[in-house]
Scaffold this active site. Structure first.
Site, PDB file in Angstrom:
ATOM      1  N   LYS A  22       0.854  -1.210   0.000  1.00 32.73           N
ATOM      2  CA  LYS A  22       0.000   0.000   0.000  1.00 32.73           C
ATOM      3  C   LYS A  22       0.883   1.252   0.000  1.00 32.73           C
ATOM      4  O   LYS A  22       0.622   2.201  -0.730  1.00 32.73           O
ATOM      5  CB  LYS A  22      -0.880  -0.031   1.235  1.00 32.73           C
ATOM      6  N   ASN A  23       1.952   1.253   0.822  1.00 31.15           N
ATOM      7  CA  ASN A  23       2.751   2.470   0.983  1.00 31.15           C
ATOM      8  C   ASN A  23       3.737   2.715  -0.148  1.00 31.15           C
ATOM      9  O   ASN A  23       4.359   3.766  -0.201  1.00 31.15           O
ATOM     10  CB  ASN A  23       3.468   2.449   2.342  1.00 31.15           C
ATOM     11  N   CYS A 116      -3.361  12.188  13.847  1.00 32.57           N
ATOM     12  CA  CYS A 116      -4.128  10.949  13.967  1.00 32.57           C
ATOM     13  C   CYS A 116      -3.687  10.282  15.264  1.00 32.57           C
ATOM     14  O   CYS A 116      -2.854  10.811  16.004  1.00 32.57           O
ATOM     15  CB  CYS A 116      -3.882  10.064  12.748  1.00 32.57           C
ATOM     16  N   ARG A 121       1.564  14.359  13.243  1.00 35.83           N
ATOM     17  CA  ARG A 121       1.755  14.237  11.792  1.00 35.83           C
ATOM     18  C   ARG A 121       1.984  15.581  11.099  1.00 35.83           C
ATOM     19  O   ARG A 121       1.221  15.984  10.225  1.00 35.83           O
ATOM     20  CB  ARG A 121       0.593  13.490  11.142  1.00 35.83           C
ATOM     21  N   ASP A 307       5.932   0.628  11.772  1.00 36.42           N
ATOM     22  CA  ASP A 307       4.672  -0.016  11.350  1.00 36.42           C
ATOM     23  C   ASP A 307       4.577  -1.469  11.789  1.00 36.42           C
ATOM     24  O   ASP A 307       3.536  -2.095  11.617  1.00 36.42           O
ATOM     25  CB  ASP A 307       4.520   0.061   9.820  1.00 36.42           C
ATOM     26  N   ARG A 399      -8.151  -0.605   5.846  1.00 33.59           N
ATOM     27  CA  ARG A 399      -7.385   0.435   5.148  1.00 33.59           C
ATOM     28  C   ARG A 399      -6.117  -0.139   4.529  1.00 33.59           C
ATOM     29  O   ARG A 399      -5.639   0.342   3.524  1.00 33.59           O
ATOM     30  CB  ARG A 399      -6.993   1.549   6.115  1.00 33.59           C
TER      31      ARG A 399
HETATM   32  C1  EPZ Z   1       4.834   6.911   6.080  1.00 36.52           C
HETATM   33  O1  EPZ Z   1       4.140   7.982   6.698  1.00 36.52           O
HETATM   34  C2  EPZ Z   1       3.874   5.728   6.129  1.00 36.52           C
HETATM   35  N1  EPZ Z   1       2.636   6.044   5.423  1.00 36.52           N
HETATM   36  C3  EPZ Z   1       3.539   5.372   7.585  1.00 36.52           C
HETATM   37  O2  EPZ Z   1       2.754   4.183   7.551  1.00 36.52           O
HETATM   38  C4  EPZ Z   1       4.837   5.055   8.315  1.00 36.52           C
HETATM   39  O3  EPZ Z   1       4.539   4.809   9.675  1.00 36.52           O
HETATM   40  C5  EPZ Z   1       5.796   6.255   8.205  1.00 36.52           C
HETATM   41  O4  EPZ Z   1       6.025   6.576   6.808  1.00 36.52           O
HETATM   42  C6  EPZ Z   1       7.141   5.976   8.847  1.00 36.52           C
HETATM   43  O5  EPZ Z   1       7.728   4.861   8.246  1.00 36.52           O
HETATM   44  C7  EPZ Z   1       2.617   5.959   4.072  1.00 36.52           C
HETATM   45  O6  EPZ Z   1       3.610   5.653   3.432  1.00 36.52           O
HETATM   46  C8  EPZ Z   1       1.313   6.248   3.408  1.00 36.52           C
HETATM   47  P1  EPZ Z   1       7.137  10.209   8.004  1.00 36.52           P
HETATM   48  P2  EPZ Z   1       4.800   9.472   6.651  1.00 36.52           P
HETATM   49  O7  EPZ Z   1       6.983  11.522   7.327  1.00 36.52           O
HETATM   50  O8  EPZ Z   1       5.631   9.625   5.438  1.00 36.52           O
HETATM   51  C9  EPZ Z   1       7.916  13.380  11.357  1.00 36.52           C
HETATM   52  C10 EPZ Z   1       0.898   2.819   7.963  1.00 36.52           C
HETATM   53  O9  EPZ Z   1       0.595   2.267   9.007  1.00 36.52           O
HETATM   54  N2  EPZ Z   1       7.661  14.383  10.314  1.00 36.52           N
HETATM   55  O10 EPZ Z   1       8.246   9.293   7.543  1.00 36.52           O
HETATM   56  O11 EPZ Z   1       3.720  10.439   6.897  1.00 36.52           O
HETATM   57  C11 EPZ Z   1       6.678  12.574  11.706  1.00 36.52           C
HETATM   58  O12 EPZ Z   1       5.885  13.256  12.658  1.00 36.52           O
HETATM   59  C12 EPZ Z   1       1.387   4.258   7.990  1.00 36.52           C
HETATM   60  O13 EPZ Z   1       0.905   2.296   6.819  1.00 36.52           O
HETATM   61  C13 EPZ Z   1       7.951  15.716  10.579  1.00 36.52           C
HETATM   62  O14 EPZ Z   1       8.390  16.056  11.665  1.00 36.52           O
HETATM   63  O15 EPZ Z   1       5.757   9.429   7.920  1.00 36.52           O
HETATM   64  C14 EPZ Z   1       7.292  11.319  12.276  1.00 36.52           C
HETATM   65  O16 EPZ Z   1       7.660  11.547  13.617  1.00 36.52           O
HETATM   66  C15 EPZ Z   1       1.238   4.868   9.382  1.00 36.52           C
HETATM   67  N3  EPZ Z   1       7.713  16.638   9.605  1.00 36.52           N
HETATM   68  C16 EPZ Z   1       8.553  11.119  11.422  1.00 36.52           C
HETATM   69  O17 EPZ Z   1       8.834  12.405  10.845  1.00 36.52           O
HETATM   70  C17 EPZ Z   1       7.222  16.281   8.364  1.00 36.52           C
HETATM   71  O18 EPZ Z   1       7.046  17.166   7.511  1.00 36.52           O
HETATM   72  C18 EPZ Z   1       8.398  10.106  10.313  1.00 36.52           C
HETATM   73  O19 EPZ Z   1       7.235  10.460   9.581  1.00 36.52           O
HETATM   74  C19 EPZ Z   1       6.947  14.916   8.122  1.00 36.52           C
HETATM   75  C20 EPZ Z   1       7.173  13.987   9.106  1.00 36.52           C
END
Ligand code: EPZ
Length: 423
Positions: A22-23, A116, A121, A307, A399
């Site tokens: 999915k991701n 969420c 996020r 995850d 989902r």
């Molecule tokens: C992706 O989300 C995945 N979702 C998430 O999977 C996964 O948990 C996450 O990566 C981490 O591996 C999809 O790919 C659709 P991040 P993403 O930006 O990209 C912080 C699931 O269960 N951050 O890598 O949104 C954030 O708060 C989902 O399938 C900032 O600070 O995650 C977090 O602490 C849940 N500023 C860390 O970085 C930003 O602009 C990693 O988040 C963006 C993120």
């Protein structure tokens, strides 16, 4: 709403086939609008998030068709560049449309994705990266409004306080493919899903180097062609089933996977004293009646994936000893702790650490799903628990897990989907 009714303890056997990731699919579907024609994607998981992103694209004017894990996207009819709150609030992942819209149409109006249950996020890194590429971004009544005449390549550091960002990397990488000149992304995410996105874009004609490392170089091109592409297998779905095997002390074969994407999980299972048979495109669980407690720290890839944290926690509730699980990616991602304790686990929280004291048994109970992976952890708990476990609000699971109960039933799991009684 629907619930799962699970009878434990389960004994599983046989083979489970893993679906597409999915991701990986989400950013690739979004990037496909950069193509000049129709894109065909294979191995698409038929899960709710995929239907949500196709609803958003259809709302914008694209033609999207999904059948039997194949998706066709024709962006030629896109005439709207906005993603309203009612879509974005149900799926944060839709944010990865931002980069492609700006790259192709020079404009995008996106509802700020809310937080969420796993954390606030933020999207500051997405905005920082796109601004560095020459996008003007303002915040208007909860919407991000971006516009640009022509994206210009730049050197961008994308690391945040929690390391790299997967979808911020996806947005900047995709936008940079059509920017003028060269872009260097430092502290890019290394996840396999980013590598898959880069491979898809390169097949379209993008010039990308270094994907899979923290430093990605992109030379902008004038246009990209539409292609056919097959999505990689879902490493998180695979890890979830591998843990279903071990927590039920069952020997099962988890097929259609890339074992290389699961090295951190294999390493931890071996540290827990378990054997793992690793094949070309499968992993077979070699169960034992007992396993040791292990400490887990979630980190960006190739570290232990956040995850799989909830599912690993469910497994460790029955370990011999005390496991400490530290969440370094989403420090608040422990919504599943209370529900696992309702099954008889003994977990206490201390900030971004969960202390998991192994217990001898779990006992069936009524529990409530809250987010995609927390819900999977409750199913694992229910499979191992003695008695009946009811997991309510399983729309969270739908989902990201394709035909979850069907695949478990095929393995011999006693699980059925039922309507929830009206309260
Ligand atoms: C992706 O989300 C995945 N979702 C998430 O999977 C996964 O948990 C996450 O990566 C981490 O591996 C999809 O790919 C659709 P991040 P993403 O930006 O990209 C912080 C699931 O269960 N951050 O890598 O949104 C954030 O708060 C989902 O399938 C900032 O600070 O995650 C977090 O602490 C849940 N500023 C860390 O970085 C930003 O602009 C990693 O988040 C963006 C993120």
């Amino acid at each position: 709403m629907e619930k799962f009714v699970i009878e434990g303890p389960a004994k599983l056997e046989g083979t489970v086939e893993i679906s597409g990731a999915k991701n990986a699919a989400l950013p690739i579907i979004c990037a496909s609008i950069l193509g000049e024609g129709k894109t065909v994607l294979y191995n698409i998981p038929e899960v709710k998030d995929i239907h949500t992103i196709s609803r958003i694209l259809t709302y914008m004017g694209a033609k999207v068709k999904i059948e039997k894990n194949t998706m066709e996207i024709d962006p030629s009819g896109i005439f709207k560049y906005t993603a309203p709150y009612e879509f974005v609030s149900t799926m944060r992942g839709s944010i990865c449309l931002l980069g492609p819209l700006l790259a192709k149409y020079g404009q995008a109006r996106f509802s700020m994705p809310g937080g969420c249950v796993i954390g606030p996020r933020p999207i500051d890194l997405h905005i920082k990266g796109l601004k560095k590429l020459g996008v003007e971004i303002i915040n208007e009544e909860g919407y991000i409004v971006g516009k640009t005449k022509r994206l210009k390549g730049n050197r961008i550091f994308l690391g945040g306080n929690f390391g790299s960002s997967v979808l911020a990397t996806a947005n900047v990488l995709t936008a940079a493919t059509l920017a003028k000149g060269e872009t260097i992304i430092e502290f890019a995410a290394c996840e396999p899903e980013i590598v898959d996105l880069a491979r898809f874009l390169k097949k379209m004609g993008a010039k990308i180097y270094g994907e899979g490392s923290h430093l990605i170089r992109i030379e902008g091109v004038k246009k990209l062609k539409s292609v056919e592409y097959t999505i990689i297998p879902d490493r998180i779905e695979a890890g979830t089933y591998i843990l279903c095997g071990y927590i039920t002390k069952s020997k099962i074969k988890v097929k259609n996977i890339i074992p290389f994407h699961l090295l951190s999980l294999i390493d931890k299972l071996e540290e827990a004293g378990l054997n793992v048979e690793v094949g070309e495109d499968y992993i077979e669980t070699k169960p034992k009646s007992k396993w040791n407690a292990v400490d887990i720290v979630t980190l960006p890839y190739p570290g232990f994936p956040t995850d799989l944290q909830a599912q690993m926690m469910a497994f460790l509730t029955l370990a011999d000893g005390i496991s400490v699980i530290t969440e370094k990616v989403f420090p608040e991602r422990f919504i599943h702790v209370g529900e696992l304790n309702r099954l008889g686990a003994n977990i206490t929280l201390d900030g971004s650490k969960a202390i998991v004291k192994g217990v001898r048994k779990l006992y069936g109970a009524k529990v409530m799903a809250s987010d995609l992976r927390a819900s999977a952890a409750l199913v694992l708990g229910g499979l191992a628990a003695e008695g009946i476990t009811e997991v309510s609000r399983i729309y969270h699971l739908d989902r990201g897990y394709e035909r979850f109960e069907e695949k478990l039933q095929k393995l011999g799991g006693k699980i059925k989907r039922e309507k929830e009684e009206k309260k």
